[in-house]
Each structure stands twice: as C-alpha cells, then as structure tokens.
Design an enzyme around this catalytic site. Structure first.
Site, short mmCIF file in Angstrom:
data_model
loop_
_atom_site.label_atom_id
_atom_site.label_comp_id
_atom_site.label_asym_id
_atom_site.label_seq_id
_atom_site.Cartn_x
_atom_site.Cartn_y
_atom_site.Cartn_z
N GLY A 50 39.41 45.79 39.94
CA GLY A 50 38.59 45.07 40.90
C GLY A 50 38.56 43.58 40.59
O GLY A 50 38.08 43.17 39.54
N LEU A 51 39.12 42.78 41.50
CA LEU A 51 39.16 41.33 41.30
C LEU A 51 38.42 40.61 42.43
O LEU A 51 38.90 39.62 42.98
CB LEU A 51 40.62 40.84 41.22
CG LEU A 51 41.37 41.21 39.94
CD1 LEU A 51 42.81 40.73 40.02
CD2 LEU A 51 40.68 40.64 38.71
N ALA A 56 36.93 38.32 39.17
CA ALA A 56 37.47 36.97 38.96
C ALA A 56 36.54 36.16 38.07
O ALA A 56 36.99 35.36 37.23
CB ALA A 56 37.68 36.28 40.30
N GLY A 116 25.19 34.96 53.79
CA GLY A 116 25.88 35.82 52.83
C GLY A 116 24.98 36.48 51.82
O GLY A 116 25.44 37.14 50.90
N LYS A 159 18.94 51.43 40.62
CA LYS A 159 18.61 50.68 39.41
C LYS A 159 17.37 51.26 38.71
O LYS A 159 17.33 51.35 37.48
CB LYS A 159 18.38 49.22 39.76
CG LYS A 159 19.61 48.53 40.35
CD LYS A 159 19.27 47.16 40.92
CE LYS A 159 20.45 46.53 41.62
NZ LYS A 159 20.10 45.24 42.28
#
Length: 430
Positions: A11-12, A17, A189, A207
C-alpha cells in the site's frame, strides 16, 4: 555492524508514501534510536507508474501484495491496504505464518481478526504491532500496553473519529446544520464521498474494541459495541447543549465490571470542565483511568500521512530493538472472554430533544410519560413554534436507569403529539 531491519510495504497511499518519506527524512535519528538502520526493500501497490512524490526505483516491486510475505529479504511486512478482510487479512496471515513480523494501521482488521492474528504472531515468535490503528500518531496503544501496564483500568473513553469531531466543532462555532458542514468537510477532503463509516460510528467502534481489549485484558469483541452516530444531531442540539454548559462530542466508552464488558459509541454531552469538551477540529483524544496512575489524557492528530506514518515507524523501531511481546500486552490465551454488559441498569443523566405539536396538554403528556417510567426531570425547556407547527422541547433528566428512559421514550413514540423521532444523548459524568 548490526544488520538493518528490512521492510516490505503493501500500500503506497498517503500513509505508505509517508512512511518512506519519514524513514528518509529522519533516517539518522531513527537509526540511533533503533540501534540499527531501517530500510524499505520491497513495495506493492495498484499502480506502479503513479507519481507519489517518492523514489521507489531502487525497491523491489511486487504486483501481488501477498507475495511480500515470502519476500526473501524482508524481515517485517507493513500492511497499509485497508479493509477488514480480503488482501489485507490474507497478507497478515501469510506474513505471520512465515514468521515475519507484521505492522498495520488497519483498525477494521484488528477489530475483527486481532485475536486470531495475535495467536499466529505468538505461535511463530513474530511481532504484531498496530499503534497506528487507533488515534493515528497519538501513542495511546503504547501508553496502555506499556506505560499503564501495572494499573487496573476502570474506564477508557474518548474522541476516536476526527471527521465527526470536525463536523461537531464546525456546527458549534458556526451554528450550521449537520448536512451543510458534512458537505463542506467532503469538499475539503475531511470526509469521504460515502461518509457512513465515520458519521455512523463504525470507525470509532473498531478503535474502541481495540482499546477495550488492551485496557481490560479481554478478548476483542467488536460485535458487542453499541453503535450510534452523529447524523441526527442538529444545530438546535448544539445550541441547547451550550446553554446548559455542555458540548456535544461523539464518544467511545468502555468499562469492564461484574456485569460484563460495556462498550458504546454515541454522541454525548460533555461538561465544559472536562478536557474532552475542548478537543476541537479533527483531533482525537483518549482518556484512561488507572487505579494507581489516575487519569491519563492522550491527544493529537488522529489521521493524516504524517501522524499515521509516525506511529507505523515507531512500531518498526520497537521491532528493530527486539521489543516484541504479546500484541495485547498479555498472551492471547490469557485474554478473558466477557459477556456483553446490560446497559439498562446503567444510571446516568440524559439529554432528550422532542419535536412535538404546539397544543395544550403536550407538556403534561411528556411529564406523565417520564413519571410513569420512573424518570425524574431536572430541567425542561420549550422553544417557540417552528414553521411546521412543532415546538422544540429539551429535557435533562436526573440520574436514572437507562431502561427507564427508554420506557418513557417508547411511550412518547406512540403519541400523536410527537412530530419527529426523539433524540436521546447521554451526559458524561466527570
């Protein structure tokens, strides 16, 4: 010289990243703290040609993320794909089955399959770490697992979803309605195009179930979390709460007791004196109450590439140091299965908002329903008639068993005077 810790990342996206950027930017410091360097050797993502602002030309590219579990040079697999099942779970099982340590930010997978994966990690002497799965860069898992390890935790609770906290904070500061603020959050966003996972409380519930297991030494039990969201909170609720000395926040709360394990995600009224009332914007905050350490308060950014990458790399540093240990702070077989606590006998004050017809006798009808259910009214506020002929009635109750409040609302739901579904929010005790 000690061999580097070699890492494969699945996963990038922004977090993947971000992990690579962080390891490059702070590489010297991380090496000194870890006792050896941490090097990414392989990656897997959907689109090899995508410009991510990082140089991956020197890394092994693997089309199938599951193959990272068998990569000959990787010591640790980092999963940043997401999803409770599918490729993420397959990779977790394969990596731990191969004896490779495993790091993830995937709260859904840990909530649903954490116990199985913890058993696999322990069986193969591998580390499994998931600091980034709860509250992003806030070290709350490490705090519970290590810093508060000597304490019996009475209660763990907090603001576990930044999207909801952003929306409620904006409603509070601007007097706007939920739908308008949600649309703004989506445009910026902060909220997904399909925001249900966040605003309906599911993300926070994932969570919470993780925190409850760590805090109380219980088997993870996501299915026992009572889940409610914020989509029915209106501007009038925010205003009335403020007038009463409260702020509204989506709270996840867990307690373990003789009656079982209580877990709930729901909007709460928070007294202005409580530190959670002052957590603004997209921040997360968690409170843990220990019998010797007292109240611990963790606050910080709960999402984003930097904070989440920071938590992932912190887990990698622990692994580089050889700090493995059981994923849930005690062996998986020691985690106790606890029944779901009956919330009906929980005593608390309640906030109730009713939209009723503007006619004689309505307040008497409400008072009678409360009296017959054994609920004592602390305060009752009636506002003027709206365009549709309804009036807003807000009630704050004295402490009452929750089943009594539900009984009163059930009676009122059958009344012709009620013009909308009642809104019931709990009031957090201090």
């Amino acid at each position: 010289m000690t061999e580097p810790l070699r890492v494969a990342i699945a996963g990038l996206g922004t977090v993947g990243a971000g992990v690579i950027r962080l390891l490059e930017a702070n590489g010297s410091l991380i090496t000194r703290r870890a006792g050896r360097s941490i090097e990414v050797v392989a990656v897997s993502a959907r689109d090899r040609a995508k410009d991510r602002g990082i140089d991956i030309s020197g890394l092994d590219w693997v089309d199938d993320p599951i193959e990272l579990a068998r990569h000959p040079r990787a010591d640790v697999v980092v999963e940043l794909v997401g999803g409770s099942d599918g490729p993420a779970l397959a990779l977790a099982r394969a990596a731990l089955g191969a004896g490779k340590s495993f790091v993830t930010a995937n709260k859904a997978m840990i909530a649903h399959h954490g116990l199985e994966l913890a058993r696999a990690a322990e069986a193969h002497d591998a580390a499994m770490k998931f600091e980034a799965a709860v509250a992003g860069g806030v070290p709350v898992i490490k705090g519970l697992r290590e810093g508060a390890a000597a304490n019996e935790i009475a209660r763990v609770y907090g603001i576990l979803n930044g999207t909801c906290n952003y929306i409620l904070s904006k409603m509070e500061s601007e007097g706007s309605d939920f739908a308008d603020v949600l649309a703004e959050a989506q445009a910026l966003g902060y909220a997904e195009a399909d925001p249900g996972f966040d605003i309906d409380g599911v993300d926070a519930a994932h969570k919470l179930s993780i925190l409850a297991s760590l805090a109380f030494g219980t088997s993870p039990s996501f299915g026992d979390v009572a889940i409610g969201g914020v989509r029915h909170v209106v501007a009038a609720d925010i205003a009335e709460a403020a007038a009463l000395g409260y702020r509204i926040r989506l709270i996840g709360i867990a307690e373990a007791g003789e009656s079982g394990l209580f877990q709930r995600v729901h909007p709460y009224l928070i007294p202005m004196r409580h530190p959670l009332a002052h957590v603004q914007g997209s921040l997360n905050a968690v409170v843990a109450e220990g019998n010797y350490v007292g109240r611990l308060f963790f606050q910080g950014a709960g999402a984003g590439d930097g904070p989440t990458a920071s938590a992932v790399v912190a887990d990698l540093i622990d692994i580089a140091r050889g700090e493995f240990g059981p994923p849930y702070a005690m062996p998986a077989e020691s985690l106790a299965a606890q029944a779901r606590a009956d919330s009906g006998e929980r005593r608390a004050s309640a906030y109730i908002r009713l939209n009723v017809a503007d006619r004689v006798g309505v307040l008497a009808e409400i008072a009678t329903a409360m009296r017959d259910a054994g609920v004592s009214i602390e305060s009752l506020i009636q506002r003027g008639a709206a365009a549709d002929g309804s009036v807003l009635v807000v009630i704050v109750t004295h402490e009452s068993p929750e089943r009594c409040v539900e009984q009163a609302l059930a009676t009122l739901r059958g009344s012709a005077s009620l013009m909308a579904e009642p809104m019931w929010m709990h009031i957090l005790d201090e």
